[in-house]
Each structure stands twice: as structure tokens, then as C-alpha cells.
Design a protein around this motif. Structure first.
Motif, PDB file in Angstrom:
ATOM      1  N   THR A 199      73.927 128.075 -44.993  1.00 53.86           N
ATOM      2  CA  THR A 199      73.888 126.712 -45.527  1.00 53.86           C
ATOM      3  C   THR A 199      72.687 125.968 -44.970  1.00 53.86           C
ATOM      4  OG1 THR A 199      76.313 126.668 -45.638  1.00 53.86           O
ATOM      5  CG2 THR A 199      75.179 124.562 -45.807  1.00 53.86           C
ATOM      6  N   THR A 200      71.993 125.280 -45.859  1.00 51.73           N
ATOM      7  CA  THR A 200      70.896 124.412 -45.447  1.00 51.73           C
ATOM      8  C   THR A 200      71.200 122.988 -45.899  1.00 51.73           C
ATOM      9  OG1 THR A 200      68.499 124.094 -45.524  1.00 51.73           O
ATOM     10  CG2 THR A 200      69.552 124.788 -47.560  1.00 51.73           C
ATOM     11  N   PHE A 201      70.698 122.001 -45.145  1.00 51.81           N
ATOM     12  CA  PHE A 201      71.075 120.604 -45.374  1.00 51.81           C
ATOM     13  C   PHE A 201      69.841 119.743 -45.628  1.00 51.81           C
ATOM     14  CE2 PHE A 201      74.104 122.552 -42.472  1.00 51.81           C
ATOM     15  CZ  PHE A 201      75.316 122.292 -43.093  1.00 51.81           C
ATOM     16  N   ASN A 202      70.087 118.633 -46.298  1.00 50.73           N
ATOM     17  CA  ASN A 202      69.075 117.603 -46.478  1.00 50.73           C
ATOM     18  C   ASN A 202      69.839 116.312 -46.755  1.00 50.73           C
ATOM     19  OD1 ASN A 202      66.586 116.235 -46.946  1.00 50.73           O
ATOM     20  ND2 ASN A 202      65.705 118.174 -47.688  1.00 50.73           N
ATOM     21  N   GLU A 203      69.122 115.222 -46.940  1.00 46.57           N
ATOM     22  CA  GLU A 203      69.759 113.968 -47.299  1.00 46.57           C
ATOM     23  C   GLU A 203      68.925 113.285 -48.363  1.00 46.57           C
ATOM     24  OE1 GLU A 203      70.066 111.274 -44.058  1.00 46.57           O
ATOM     25  OE2 GLU A 203      67.972 111.459 -43.455  1.00 46.57           O
ATOM     26  N   ALA A 204      69.601 112.516 -49.222  1.00 48.28           N
ATOM     27  CA  ALA A 204      68.931 111.853 -50.326  1.00 48.28           C
ATOM     28  C   ALA A 204      69.201 110.362 -50.261  1.00 48.28           C
ATOM     29  CB  ALA A 204      69.407 112.426 -51.655  1.00 48.28           C
ATOM     30  N   ASP A 205      68.180 109.590 -50.571  1.00 49.98           N
ATOM     31  CA  ASP A 205      68.282 108.137 -50.669  1.00 49.98           C
ATOM     32  C   ASP A 205      68.666 107.802 -52.117  1.00 49.98           C
ATOM     33  OD1 ASP A 205      68.001 105.417 -50.780  1.00 49.98           O
ATOM     34  OD2 ASP A 205      65.927 105.365 -50.069  1.00 49.98           O
ATOM     35  N   LEU A 206      69.857 107.269 -52.325  1.00 46.77           N
ATOM     36  CA  LEU A 206      70.367 107.011 -53.670  1.00 46.77           C
ATOM     37  C   LEU A 206      70.159 105.567 -54.109  1.00 46.77           C
ATOM     38  CD1 LEU A 206      73.653 109.120 -53.724  1.00 46.77           C
ATOM     39  CD2 LEU A 206      71.333 109.764 -54.372  1.00 46.77           C
ATOM     40  N   THR A 207      69.188 104.901 -53.522  1.00 47.17           N
ATOM     41  CA  THR A 207      68.925 103.512 -53.896  1.00 47.17           C
ATOM     42  C   THR A 207      68.595 103.386 -55.378  1.00 47.17           C
ATOM     43  OG1 THR A 207      68.117 103.003 -51.667  1.00 47.17           O
ATOM     44  CG2 THR A 207      67.475 101.504 -53.433  1.00 47.17           C
ATOM     45  N   ALA A 208      67.690 104.226 -55.879  1.00 44.46           N
ATOM     46  CA  ALA A 208      67.269 104.135 -57.280  1.00 44.46           C
ATOM     47  C   ALA A 208      68.428 104.443 -58.232  1.00 44.46           C
ATOM     48  CB  ALA A 208      66.105 105.094 -57.524  1.00 44.46           C
ATOM     49  N   VAL A 209      69.244 105.440 -57.890  1.00 40.34           N
ATOM     50  CA  VAL A 209      70.388 105.787 -58.738  1.00 40.34           C
ATOM     51  C   VAL A 209      71.389 104.634 -58.784  1.00 40.34           C
ATOM     52  CG1 VAL A 209      72.364 107.325 -58.986  1.00 40.34           C
ATOM     53  CG2 VAL A 209      70.118 108.261 -58.397  1.00 40.34           C
ATOM     54  N   LYS A 210      71.691 104.034 -57.640  1.00 44.69           N
ATOM     55  CA  LYS A 210      72.631 102.922 -57.599  1.00 44.69           C
ATOM     56  C   LYS A 210      72.097 101.722 -58.372  1.00 44.69           C
ATOM     57  CE  LYS A 210      75.287 101.989 -54.258  1.00 44.69           C
ATOM     58  NZ  LYS A 210      75.876 101.546 -52.982  1.00 44.69           N
ATOM     59  N   ASP A 349      75.707 103.580 -46.016  1.00 50.98           N
ATOM     60  CA  ASP A 349      74.534 102.773 -45.670  1.00 50.98           C
ATOM     61  C   ASP A 349      74.124 103.116 -44.252  1.00 50.98           C
ATOM     62  OD1 ASP A 349      74.491 101.548 -48.109  1.00 50.98           O
ATOM     63  OD2 ASP A 349      75.644  99.801 -47.486  1.00 50.98           O
ATOM     64  N   ARG A 350      72.879 103.645 -44.102  1.00 50.09           N
ATOM     65  CA  ARG A 350      72.389 104.050 -42.787  1.00 50.09           C
ATOM     66  C   ARG A 350      70.969 103.530 -42.586  1.00 50.09           C
ATOM     67  NH1 ARG A 350      74.666 109.152 -44.178  1.00 50.09           N
ATOM     68  NH2 ARG A 350      72.592 110.089 -44.459  1.00 50.09           N
ATOM     69  N   PRO A 351      70.592 103.261 -41.336  1.00 45.47           N
ATOM     70  CA  PRO A 351      69.208 102.845 -41.071  1.00 45.47           C
ATOM     71  C   PRO A 351      68.267 104.035 -41.179  1.00 45.47           C
ATOM     72  CG  PRO A 351      70.454 102.989 -39.019  1.00 45.47           C
ATOM     73  CD  PRO A 351      71.434 103.227 -40.122  1.00 45.47           C
ATOM     74  N   VAL A 352      67.209 103.872 -41.951  1.00 39.59           N
ATOM     75  CA  VAL A 352      66.222 104.928 -42.120  1.00 39.59           C
ATOM     76  C   VAL A 352      64.825 104.313 -41.990  1.00 39.59           C
ATOM     77  CG1 VAL A 352      67.665 106.392 -43.573  1.00 39.59           C
ATOM     78  CG2 VAL A 352      66.262 104.630 -44.626  1.00 39.59           C
ATOM     79  N   ALA A 353      63.873 105.135 -41.610  1.00 35.87           N
ATOM     80  CA  ALA A 353      62.487 104.675 -41.492  1.00 35.87           C
ATOM     81  C   ALA A 353      61.816 104.739 -42.859  1.00 35.87           C
ATOM     82  CB  ALA A 353      61.734 105.536 -40.484  1.00 35.87           C
ATOM     83  N   MET A 354      61.345 103.584 -43.338  1.00 39.46           N
ATOM     84  CA  MET A 354      60.704 103.490 -44.639  1.00 39.46           C
ATOM     85  C   MET A 354      59.372 102.757 -44.485  1.00 39.46           C
ATOM     86  SD  MET A 354      62.870 104.946 -46.726  1.00 39.46           S
ATOM     87  CE  MET A 354      62.227 104.434 -48.306  1.00 39.46           C
ATOM     88  N   ARG A 355      58.287 103.491 -44.721  1.00 37.01           N
ATOM     89  CA  ARG A 355      56.949 102.904 -44.658  1.00 37.01           C
ATOM     90  C   ARG A 355      56.705 102.160 -43.340  1.00 37.01           C
ATOM     91  NH1 ARG A 355      58.885 102.405 -49.730  1.00 37.01           N
ATOM     92  NH2 ARG A 355      59.856 100.397 -49.204  1.00 37.01           N
ATOM     93  N   GLY A 356      57.110 102.774 -42.248  1.00 39.71           N
ATOM     94  CA  GLY A 356      56.846 102.239 -40.930  1.00 39.71           C
ATOM     95  C   GLY A 356      57.813 101.181 -40.451  1.00 39.71           C
ATOM     96  N   ARG A 357      58.926 100.971 -41.165  1.00 40.45           N
ATOM     97  CA  ARG A 357      59.924  99.996 -40.708  1.00 40.45           C
ATOM     98  C   ARG A 357      61.337 100.525 -41.004  1.00 40.45           C
ATOM     99  NH1 ARG A 357      59.172  95.070 -45.105  1.00 40.45           N
ATOM    100  NH2 ARG A 357      59.623  96.289 -46.989  1.00 40.45           N
ATOM    101  N   ILE A 358      62.292  99.942 -40.311  1.00 38.16           N
ATOM    102  CA  ILE A 358      63.687 100.362 -40.450  1.00 38.16           C
ATOM    103  C   ILE A 358      64.337  99.588 -41.598  1.00 38.16           C
ATOM    104  CG2 ILE A 358      65.921 100.561 -39.322  1.00 38.16           C
ATOM    105  CD1 ILE A 358      63.789 102.405 -38.194  1.00 38.16           C
TER     106      ILE A 358
END
Length: 401
Positions: A199-210, A349-358
Motif C-alpha cells: 500500500t502506498t499513500f498520498n493526500e489530496a486537497d479537496l478545496t476545488a471539489v467542495k 480540515d488540516r493546516p497545510v503549507a500553501m505558497r509559503g504560508r499555513i
């Protein structure tokens, strides 16, 4: 005249099943087409139907394993039906046991004296290794017991121990596994033992889908009569990823690898009888509305036991959504003979680094379990990265880019 009711033929891969329950009682009148009972097979639950009018006579108890073609009931027609229904069963009360002959009264006369009894019952001669048997009970401590007295005391103490054990035992219930549950257990164990699963894992940001669902969900539902869910996006993303990484849809057939020309995607549906995987045929040709409508139909008919066997066979890839139950991360098990399965999980909802900011983003963990005999690690990671890219940029799907 009696008409036999047999376990029907349901498909080449099904040799038998378990009689789940009868829908008619003994003696009930039936007409052609009436549902008589339910058969639980390894894949589906199917009904047995009457082929002639008459009175229903069941011959097999619910929970019995039956084979294809086995007679499980009959339908009595005409006056024979009344005789069959009124046929007396076993007597409600067992017959009285025969009277015992009275034993002759003992002969009158004086009984034996204590000395005579001791002569008839000589005491054992103690040896160097033998010791008198003494009771562990405080009431009898220090008193030498005869053998029969010791046995009575031991029996009483044993009964007390059994009662104490029964009093402290935890209550439990036993229920036979259904045919579907047994088959699921067999297939999962076989997949775990006979594949080189990883099994391999990744994560997806579903902002656009929502955002798409929030912006167009109401208009979508009014036009198509079905809600715009997440599964439509995932099915389309998987199809596009399979096009770019076809190894994820390949299957082993002897010494060959078989690559599908069409993308039939299995979508796992949870029912009270276990997990069922109906197959969405030609998913690459279906739009979002068709996908959502088909998945809703699968779920409704799966839970009511109305799915047909051909709808559960085939498929080159499976999607399972544990997120609806709150699963944050898991490793799904392969659905043989398929070589890969994608696990969806809960959106958090989790904090992620986006373009140099959280930033706080709706994130979902993705898990791809695959057969390492067919798919290399590089291909598995590439497939999962493609799925992630399509979900985070759904415009690529909508614009066919």
C-alpha cells in the motif's frame, strides 16, 4: 398433484447457497410469481418464486445449505393440498412410559448386626504408602472418610464449583455466518495470502471539489435529479489515471497480463450482509450525472438484495470509501483478480503549507493497495499522484485536458 420447488440456477460461479427464510407459511395459498423464500448465495440474495397455484409446503428449514436443483419445497394442487396441510405431525405430548412392575417387599426379620456388617465389608489394610482419606472441609476435618462418603463430598464440592463458574461466565450469543459473509472471509484471506500486496499513500486537497459542489450542487440536482457527490469526481479521476498508468488496471491470467480496453470500475457498497462491489460498466463514457445516478441505484438495490449477479462480476479496478464511516486512514485489501484498489477516507480540515504560508484546507488521505507482481512502486506512486492531480484540479476533468 405436487409441484416441486427447487433451488434455482443463478450463475456459472454459484453452486449453492443458504436458505435464508421462507416468505410463506405452511399451508398458505400461493399464485404463480409469488415469492416463496430467500436464498443467500456467496454474492447475492435471490428469491424463489412459485410456478403454479396451490398450497405451500416447505421441506427445508431456514439456515440449511442447499445445492442448485435441490428440492426445497412443494406446491400441492387440488384436494391433495388440503390433505397435505392437515396431515398430522408429531404428537404434541410423548406417550406415557410403561408402568414399572412393583418390586417385591423385603423379607421380614431382624437385620444384620454391626459386627456382621463389618465382616461383610472388611476395611482395607493400610500399607506404608497408603494413608487414610481425610476431608478438606472444615466441618469434616480430621475425620477419616470411607470411600463412598469421599465421593459424595467430592461431587458436592464439584457441583458448587460448576455453579460458581456458571455464575461468573459472561453471556454470549452465537449466530451462523451467512453465505455472503463466509465468501467475503474466504476471498479476503485468499487475497492476503496469494498476492504480493503493498500500500502506498498520498493526500489530496479537496478545496476545488467542495467549491464546485457548493456552487453548482443545487442546480445540478434540479437538472439531473441526483445530488452531486464526491464519488463522481473519484470515478472520473481513476479513469483518467488508468489511461495514463494502465498497469493499475491489468490482471494476471496464467503467465499473461491482461489490459482492459474498457474501464469497468467497481464501487464498494456496505450492506447488513457485508461489503458488495457492483461494477460500473464503461465508466469512461459516463458523465457525472450518470455516475452518481448509477451509484445511488447500486446502493439502494444492494441493501434491498435486488442486485443481479452479472452486476457484481468483472471490473478492472475498485474504489472503496471508508470515509463515510469516519475512517481517517486504512489499507484496503485487493478484490481479486484485480490488481489495485483505491481507498477514500474522511475529509478533515488540516493546516497545510500553501505558497509559503499555513492554510486550513479540507484534506483527504488516499491509499492505493496494489499487487506488486503486476505494478511496480513507481507506477503505483504515479497512479496515485495522477488521482491527486485530477481531484485538486477538476477543471482538467471537465475540460477533457
Amino acid at each position: 398433484m405436487a409441484i416441486e420447488v427447487k433451488m434455482p440456477f443463478l450463475g456459472e460461479s454459484i453452486q449453492g447457497g443458504v436458505l435464508g427464510k421462507w416468505l410463506k407459511a405452511k399451508g398458505d395459498p400461493v399464485e404463480p410469481g409469488d415469492a416463496l423464500g430467500e436464498i443467500e448465495t456467496e454474492k447475492i440474495t435471490s428469491e424463489i418464486y412459485a410456478e403454479a397455484p396451490g398450497s405451500f409446503i416447505p421441506l427445508v428449514e431456514p439456515g440449511t445449505q442447499v445445492e442448485v436443483g435441490q428440492v426445497v419445497a412443494r406446491i400441492e394442487e387440488g384436494p391433495e393440498a388440503a390433505r397435505a396441510v392437515s396431515q398430522p405431525g408429531a404428537p404434541s405430548h410423548p406417550p406415557h412410559p410403561p408402568a414399572l412392575e412393583p418390586r417385591p417387599a423385603p423379607a421380614e426379620g431382624p437385620g444384620p448386626t454391626e459386627a456382621e456388617r463389618e465382616e461383610k465389608e472388611p476395611r482395607p489394610i493400610p500399607s506404608e504408602t497408603s494413608r487414610p482419606i481425610r476431608s478438606a472441609n472444615s466441618a469434616n476435618r480430621g475425620r477419616v472418610l470411607r470411600e463412598e462418603e469421599w465421593e459424595r463430598l467430592g461431587a458436592a464440592e464439584g457441583e458448587t464449583a460448576v455453579r460458581q463458574e456458571a455464575a461468573t461466565a459472561r453471556p454470549e450469543r452465537r449466530k451462523p455466518m451467512s453465505a455472503i459473509r463466509l465468501k467475503i472471509a474466504e476471498r479476503l484471506l485468499s487475497a492476503h495470502q496469494n498476492t504480493a500486496h503493498l500500500t502506498t499513500f498520498n493526500e489530496a486537497d479537496l478545496t476545488a471539489v467542495k467549491e464546485l459542489r457548493e456552487r453548482y450542487g443545487e442546480r445540478f440536482e434540479k437538472r439531473h435529479g441526483v445530488r452531486l457527490g464526491f464519488m463522481g469526481f473519484f470515478v472520473r479521476a481513476v479513469v483518467e489515471a488508468l489511461r495514463k498508468v494502465p498497469q493499475a488496471g491489468a490482471q494476471i491470467d496464467g503467465s499473461d497480463l491482461v489490459y482492459p480496453d474498457r474501464y469497468d470500475i467497481g464501487v464498494a457498497v456496505s450492506t447488513d450482509r457485508g461489503l458488495i462491489v457492483p461494477v460500473l460498466r464503461d465508466a469512461e463514457k459516463k458523465g457525472f450525472a450518470e455516475v452518481e445516478r448509477a451509484i445511488r441505484d447500486f446502493a439502494e438495490r444492494a441493501r434491498s438484495g435486488k442486485l443481479m449477479l452479472p452486476e457484481l462480476e468483472g471490473g478492472c479496478f475498485t474504489i472503496t470509501n471508508g470515509g463515510v464511516f469516519g475512517s481517517l486512514l486504512s489499507t484496503p485489501i485487493l478484490n481479486p483478480p484485480q490488481s489495485a484498489i483505491l481507498g477514500m477516507h474522511a475529509i478533515q480540515d488540516r493546516p497545510v503549507a500553501m505558497r509559503g504560508r499555513i492554510e486550513i484546507r479540507p484534506m483527504m488521505y488516499l491509499a492505493l493497495t496494489y499487487d506488486h507482481r503486476v505494478i511496480d512502486g513507481r507506477e503505483a506512486v504515479s497512479f496515485l499522484v495522477q488521482v491527486k492531480a485530477f481531484l485538486e484540479n477538476p477543471g482538467i476533468l471537465l475540460l477533457d485536458l
